[in-house]
Write an enzyme that holds these catalytic residues in place. Structure first.
Site, short mmCIF file in Angstrom:
data_model
loop_
_atom_site.label_atom_id
_atom_site.label_comp_id
_atom_site.label_asym_id
_atom_site.label_seq_id
_atom_site.Cartn_x
_atom_site.Cartn_y
_atom_site.Cartn_z
N HIS A 433 0.98 -1.03 -0.14
CA HIS A 433 -0.10 0.07 0.00
C HIS A 433 0.70 1.35 -0.18
O HIS A 433 0.71 2.01 -0.66
CB HIS A 433 -0.85 -0.07 1.34
CG HIS A 433 -2.07 1.01 1.32
ND1 HIS A 433 -3.15 0.98 0.91
CD2 HIS A 433 -1.61 2.47 1.89
CE1 HIS A 433 -3.76 2.27 1.26
NE2 HIS A 433 -2.92 2.92 1.55
N GLU A 434 1.95 1.34 0.82
CA GLU A 434 2.60 2.63 1.07
C GLU A 434 3.67 2.66 -0.25
O GLU A 434 3.90 3.73 -0.47
CB GLU A 434 3.45 2.50 2.43
CG GLU A 434 2.65 2.55 3.82
CD GLU A 434 1.49 3.60 3.75
OE1 GLU A 434 1.61 4.59 3.14
OE2 GLU A 434 0.24 3.22 4.20
N HIS A 437 1.87 4.37 -2.95
CA HIS A 437 1.63 5.97 -2.85
C HIS A 437 2.97 6.60 -3.20
O HIS A 437 2.99 7.49 -4.04
CB HIS A 437 1.51 6.40 -1.22
CG HIS A 437 0.20 6.16 -0.83
ND1 HIS A 437 -0.89 6.92 -1.60
CD2 HIS A 437 -0.26 5.59 0.48
CE1 HIS A 437 -1.99 6.64 -0.87
NE2 HIS A 437 -1.77 6.00 0.22
N HIS A 440 3.43 6.53 -6.94
CA HIS A 440 2.71 7.58 -7.32
C HIS A 440 3.44 8.88 -7.61
O HIS A 440 3.65 9.70 -8.39
CB HIS A 440 1.50 8.01 -6.84
CG HIS A 440 0.07 8.61 -7.25
ND1 HIS A 440 -0.98 8.85 -6.78
CD2 HIS A 440 0.02 8.93 -8.61
CE1 HIS A 440 -1.64 9.48 -7.37
NE2 HIS A 440 -1.19 9.81 -8.62
#
Length: 643
Positions: A433-434, A437, A440
């Site tokens: 998940h991290e 980010h 991105h």
């Protein structure tokens, strides 16, 4: 090209003061500009310079907390807040952007100007006199309160400890015992990995109750820890100031102000969306809870749920969490994660030998065929003085020859004397998940820092890349890369993998109800003028299937809302999960990793960041609007069966 942050800053107050003085001169000059080069570019350059100070200071305060540094850090908060308030209320600069609208701009520049003008208007540029002064005072006060909330949460968490004997820890395995070994005994704390082990493994129900109550009552008037950390008055003041701020701008409540900068159209749309999720999930959630009650054979209390859920899961699927953990040592997990990222986004990840702010931190360079893309500072383990939870924060964006840099922070298990750090599968999902980010932020091709990577992305879209990454954890080829038994070297066998996948959606409807509870409480708290716990009770009548305990004050440490950026926006997790599930299944249907469709996600979503309308970019990638059907499919919920 600056790739090494200053992790040992000195005189941070003086540094910020000097920079702000410089910044105000740049703002004044930009306000007189006529062209993009005269208005926007100087502000971007200064924002880049200021960010080098503010981002490192904020990061260190979160991961290496000390009273000495925090004292100085707190002095910088009103300075920074006042500076940005000065910019956002600068009518001449606002007019300069308005003038740019009629100039010759490309599509990205047009979008930037439109969004900056909206930001000006939401930040009170139209205010004057007493209203303007009051608005500035509110923003300054909110920055101080936010930091104090976070500080109290951290200190209250760190304060509670309990020394126990091995007899008290019946049900623990060697891995769990190794985490808390202190001399001849064992020490429990409220750090997340330690707390969760008690909830899942401890046979001692009285101990589970004690630790649960200590955890959910942190930073409150009923907490076991020092009452000076009680956050309730801070929360009340934050909510009152947000409401006042919204009304000064002409909104009825803060929820309206928050939604004005998001993809959704109204608070009603948000509430309808969440209530629809509740309606479809609740029947299955009731079945899940009834099954757990029947299995436990007792009247369940909150401190029983994780314990009996783990035992029921073991019985239903023929394995327990601890069977899987030895297959996921840290180094193998990270190697596998990096390989998956490399295959998905055509990059390479290399560890760099560089001194950092803590010996646990890894420094990673990301490259593609053209060369260096950016850098990640990866800080994985839980420790005292480090804020709980997991997050990604940016140090610098892509700008000129400067490559983007991100901090990825988790609070996972650390190595012991006898074995490496072994991760639970849920912790691996957190890592994915991290990194979603971070990618991105890093993989942007946009040269305008205000909309590069995660910048400028609407809050209800920013979780899309991170939740999209989570789906790849479960693929068989991914698990083969991630797993290697720390003693035998064996990858996770098919028998355990099949059980892991079969158990993926165990109690998923209960989990959706809980997230909807948080989200409904958040949006309604910021739309009404009631005590926040009264609103929580009202929401729970719709979402909760069990009665809570009177000592529960979990809102008092809900950092996402009171010290993060999710106020009146917590629904974004579920909103983005719809996008993520829809995107993942679409990519899989078109060939998965390496397909043109997977590359389109990189090209239309990650690389574009916030430089163009987010939903328009999603439609360009997907070809049609996302559907909640994908969310229910990913959670194993039969919509037709549940109504």
């Amino acid at each position: 090209m600056n790739l090494t942050p200053d992790f040992y800053p000195k005189d941070i107050v003086a540094s910020i003061q000097v920079l702000i003085k410089k910044g105000l001169k740049i703002v004044d000059k930009a306000a007189k500009g006529k062209t993009w080069a005269e208005v926007v570019e100087p502000l971007d350059e200064f924002e880049f310079e200021l960010g080098h100070c503010t981002n490192v200071n904020s990061h260190l305060n979160a991961v290496m907390f000390s009273e000495e540094f925090n004292t100085e850090y707190e002095k910088t908060l009103p300075l920074i807040t006042n500076f940005y308030t000065e910019i956002s209320s600068n009518k001449a600069l606002y007019q300069a952007y308005k003038n740019l609208e009629s100039g010759i701009l490309d599509a990205q520049q047009q979008h930037i100007v439109k969004e900056v003008i909206k930001s000006f208007e939401l930040s009170g540029v139209g205010l004057s006199g007493k209203q303007s002064a009051r608005f500035k005072a509110i923003k300054e006060r909110l920055s101080v309160l936010s930091n104090q909330f976070s500080k109290n949460s951290l200190l209250a968490t760190n304060e509670w400890k309990k020394v126990v004997s091995e007899t008290d820890l019946k049900g623990y395995g060697e891995d769990q015992l190794a985490k808390i070994k202190k001399g001849d005994g064992y020490e429990l704390s409220l750090q997340m990995p330690i707390y969760m082990d008690v909830m899942v493994y401890a046979d001692n129900r009285i101990l589970r109750e004690e630790v649960y109550k200590a955890y959910v009552s942190r930073a409150s008037e009923v907490g076991i820890t020092d009452k000076k950390f009680d956050n309730k008055t801070i929360m009340d003041e934050i909510l009152a100031l947000r409401l006042e701020m919204a009304k000064i701008l002409g909104f009825d409540n803060y929820a309206q102000r928050s939604i004005a900068s998001k993809m959704v159209e109204s608070e009603t749309q948000v509430i309808d969306f969440l209530q629809d999720l509740v309606r479809h999930s609740k029947p299955q959630a009731k079945q899940e809870l009834a099954e757990l009650k029947a299995f436990a054979g007792i009247e369940l209390m909150p401190w029983d749920l994780s314990y009996y859920a783990e035992k029921l899961k073991t019985q239903k699927f023929g394995f327990k969490k601890s069977d899987v953990i030895p297959y996921f040592p840290e180094n193998q997990v990270l190697d596998g994660l990096f390989t998956i990222i490399e295959n998905l986004y055509q990059v390479s990840i290399t560890a760099i030998d560089e001194a950092c702010y803590h010996p646990d931190v890894r420094v990673l360079d990301i490259n593609n065929k053209a060369g260096l893309v950016g850098r990640i500072y990866l800080d994985v383990y839980a420790r005292e003085g480090k804020r709980g939870g997991a997050w990604m924060a940016d140090y610098q964006p892509l700008m000129g020859d400067n490559k983007p840099i991100a901090f990825v922070v988790c609070n996972l298990n650390s190595p012991s004397e006898s074995k490496p750090a072994l991760f639970e599968f849920d912790e691996i999902i957190t890592l994915f998940h991290e990194f979603g980010h971070a990618l991105h932020h890093l993989l942007t091709t946009v040269r305008y820092p205000s909309v590069a990577g995660i910048s400028g992305v609407p809050w209800d879209g920013v979780e899309l890349p991170s939740q999209y990454m989570e789906f790849f954890c479960y693929e068989r080829s991914a698990v083969e890369l991630l797993s290697k038994h720390w003693q035998t070297g064996e990858s996770l066998p098919d028998s355990l993998y099949d059980k892991l996948i079969a158990s993926k959606n165990f109690q998923s409807a209960l989990a959706i109800l809980r997230q909807c509870e948080f989200s409904l409480w958040d949006i309604k708290t910021h739309a009404q003028s009631k005590d926040t716990y009264t609103i929580l009770e009202e929401v729970r009548r719709e979402t909760a299937l069990m009665t809570g305990i009177s000592e529960n004050r979990f809102l008092n440490t809900f950092g996402h809302i009171f010290s993060g950026g999710y106020a009146a926006g917590y629904f974004s997790y579920k909103w983005a999960e719809v996008l993520a599930a829809d995107a993942y299944y679409f990519v899989q249907s078109q060939g998965g990793i390496g397909s043109n469709t997977a590359n389109a996600f990189l090209r239309e979503i990650l690389q574009v960041g916030g430089s163009l309308d987010f939903m328009s970019q999603y439609l360009k990638f997907r070809g049609e609007k996302p559907s909640t059907k994908a969310l229910f499919k990913s959670n194993g919920i039969d919509v037709h069966k549940n109504g």
